[in-house]
Design an enzyme around this catalytic site. Structure first.
Site, short mmCIF file in Angstrom:
data_model
loop_
_atom_site.label_atom_id
_atom_site.label_comp_id
_atom_site.label_asym_id
_atom_site.label_seq_id
_atom_site.Cartn_x
_atom_site.Cartn_y
_atom_site.Cartn_z
CB ALA A 148 -0.91 0.00 1.22
CB ILE B 92 -0.31 7.76 -1.37
CG1 ILE B 92 0.19 8.12 0.02
CG2 ILE B 92 -1.67 7.11 -1.32
CD1 ILE B 92 -0.60 9.24 0.65
CE1 TYR C 82 5.87 6.70 -3.46
CE2 TYR C 82 7.80 7.12 -4.82
CZ TYR C 82 6.76 6.30 -4.45
OH TYR C 82 6.59 5.07 -5.07
N1 LIG Z 1 3.24 2.76 -10.16
C1 LIG Z 1 4.51 3.12 -10.10
O1 LIG Z 1 5.03 3.76 -11.04
C2 LIG Z 1 5.34 2.72 -8.91
C3 LIG Z 1 6.73 2.82 -9.03
C4 LIG Z 1 7.52 2.47 -7.95
C5 LIG Z 1 6.94 2.03 -6.78
N2 LIG Z 1 5.58 1.94 -6.67
C6 LIG Z 1 5.02 1.49 -5.39
O2 LIG Z 1 4.13 0.42 -5.63
C7 LIG Z 1 3.17 0.38 -4.56
C8 LIG Z 1 1.78 0.25 -5.17
O3 LIG Z 1 1.50 1.40 -5.92
P1 LIG Z 1 0.64 1.39 -7.27
O4 LIG Z 1 1.47 2.01 -8.33
O5 LIG Z 1 0.04 0.08 -7.49
O6 LIG Z 1 -0.45 2.49 -6.87
P2 LIG Z 1 -2.06 2.46 -6.89
O7 LIG Z 1 -2.56 1.91 -8.16
O8 LIG Z 1 -2.45 3.84 -6.52
O9 LIG Z 1 -2.40 1.44 -5.72
C9 LIG Z 1 -2.11 1.78 -4.39
C10 LIG Z 1 -2.79 0.81 -3.47
O10 LIG Z 1 -2.51 1.20 -2.11
C11 LIG Z 1 -3.74 1.36 -1.43
N3 LIG Z 1 -3.67 2.40 -0.41
C12 LIG Z 1 -3.28 3.69 -0.56
N4 LIG Z 1 -3.41 4.35 0.59
C13 LIG Z 1 -3.90 3.46 1.50
C14 LIG Z 1 -4.26 3.56 2.86
N5 LIG Z 1 -4.12 4.70 3.55
N6 LIG Z 1 -4.72 2.45 3.48
C15 LIG Z 1 -4.86 1.28 2.79
N7 LIG Z 1 -4.55 1.13 1.51
C16 LIG Z 1 -4.06 2.22 0.86
C17 LIG Z 1 -4.75 1.72 -2.51
O11 LIG Z 1 -6.05 1.36 -2.09
P3 LIG Z 1 -7.22 2.43 -1.74
O12 LIG Z 1 -7.09 3.55 -2.70
O13 LIG Z 1 -8.45 1.58 -1.90
O14 LIG Z 1 -6.97 2.82 -0.33
C18 LIG Z 1 -4.30 0.81 -3.65
O15 LIG Z 1 -4.82 -0.46 -3.49
C19 LIG Z 1 3.37 1.66 -3.76
O16 LIG Z 1 4.05 1.36 -2.56
C20 LIG Z 1 4.21 2.52 -4.67
O17 LIG Z 1 5.00 3.42 -3.95
C21 LIG Z 1 4.75 2.28 -7.71
#
Ligand SMILES: NC(=O)c1ccc[n+]([C@@H]2O[C@H](COP(=O)([O-])OP(=O)(O)OC[C@H]3O[C@@H](n4cnc5c(N)ncnc54)[C@H](OP(=O)(O)O)[C@@H]3O)[C@@H](O)[C@H]2O)c1
Length: 268
Positions: free
Chosen positions: A89, A91, A152
């Site tokens: 999880a 943001i 972040y």
């Molecule tokens: N996408 C990228 O480019 C990228 C790159 C590097 C690292 N990451 C990492 O990958 C991980 C997943 O990100 P993603 O890209 O898949 O983003 P995403 O599509 O926005 O998904 C984020 C997930 O985290 C949950 N979440 C956010 N705040 C929360 C809270 N307060 N309590 C419980 N759940 C929460 C969201 O669920 P709800 O909205 O339902 O709460 C969602 O299921 C993160 O740690 C991010 O830093 C992503």
């Protein structure tokens, strides 16, 4: 029979993006999966879609310690233990530090760092019992601070330090601790990223369809877990950033600035 038959995997933030892809992958491989998020709607859809699979979903906010405790307790009660905990999880944010409200930084730290700490704390003894794996989903921003993402980057650097200490503490137990750093991945993260006032920016500055898919990231995370890797950096750009930063940090400052700014303005 899937290769995770009989195993329990806990994935935080499984309602969207990489977390959702992880949930789907582990369910297909036969695992029992517990996941969480704030969006009841998205979790309900997941539950309906996989009604014939071993899936537990729970609406919680990982910023709240008590929510994390309830979620982990529920997973243990339903499935009897935990083999793999994936702290996913997260943001993001997009705002210059000069302009950002401090609450925005606090919110990012609360989800990305404290949410992982809470869930791991309550799951720890049960993961140790099974000599399991604890994963932190980090980012290239955990190796190299990125402009517009000071909070972040700080949250991901914090994740690395905390997980490295934990890995060392757990060495004699046979429990493995690792972190994975996806590059830019198609997901909802940029839409949900907080602006300077702490509101979701509601758009992505990148062409999402050109990025690595969440399913591919999930596949790489699965493979890294199997091989008990210490850490994984994904994509050419990710490796380039990490190595240039290590070897030529001054040059990295200039290259990173060039990538994120155009005519003096933050554009990514
Ligand atoms: N996408 C990228 O480019 C990228 C790159 C590097 C690292 N990451 C990492 O990958 C991980 C997943 O990100 P993603 O890209 O898949 O983003 P995403 O599509 O926005 O998904 C984020 C997930 O985290 C949950 N979440 C956010 N705040 C929360 C809270 N307060 N309590 C419980 N759940 C929460 C969201 O669920 P709800 O909205 O339902 O709460 C969602 O299921 C993160 O740690 C991010 O830093 C992503």
């Amino acid at each position: 029979m899937g290769k995770y038959q009989g195993k329990t995997v806990v994935v935080t933030g499984g309602s969207d993006g990489i977390g959702k892809a992880l949930v789907e992958m582990f369910l297909e491989e036969g695992a029992c999966v517990a996941t969480c998020g704030r969006s009841a709607d998205k979790l309900y859809q997941l539950q309906v879609r996989y009604s014939n699979k071993c899936l537990l979903t729970m609406v919680i906010d990982v910023r709240r310690e008590d929510d994390c405790r309830r979620f982990i307790d529920e997973a243990i009660e339903n499935f009897g233990g935990i083999d793999i905990l994936i702290n996913n999880a997260g943001i993001s944010m997009r705002a210059l530090f000069r302009e950002v409200e401090l609450d925005t930084i606090r919110a990012v730290m609360d989800v990305n760092f404290w949410g992982s700490v809470y869930c791991t704390k309550y799951a720890l003894e049960r993961v140790i019992e099974r000599k399991g794996v604890i994963v932190g989903v980090s980012s290239i921003a955990g190796f190299r601070g990125l402009p517009g993402r000071a909070g972040y980057s700080a949250s991901k650097f914090a994740l690395h330090g905390w997980l490295e200490a934990l890995r060392t503490e757990l060495l004699p137990t046979g429990t493995h601790v690792m972190w994975v750093c996806p590059g830019f991945t198609t997901s909802n993260i940029r839409n949900a990223a907080l602006n300077k006032d702490g509101e979701a920016q509601g758009e992505s500055p990148l062409e999402e369809s050109k990025l690595m898919s969440a399913a591919e990231v999930a596949r790489r995370i699965g493979s890294a877990i199997e091989r008990r890797k210490r850490s994984v950096v994904m994509g050419f750009q990710g490796h380039e950033t990490v190595w240039v930063n290590k070897l030529f940090p001054g040059l990295a400052d200039k290259l990173v600035h060039k990538f994120f700014y155009k005519e003096g303005k933050l554009v990514k």
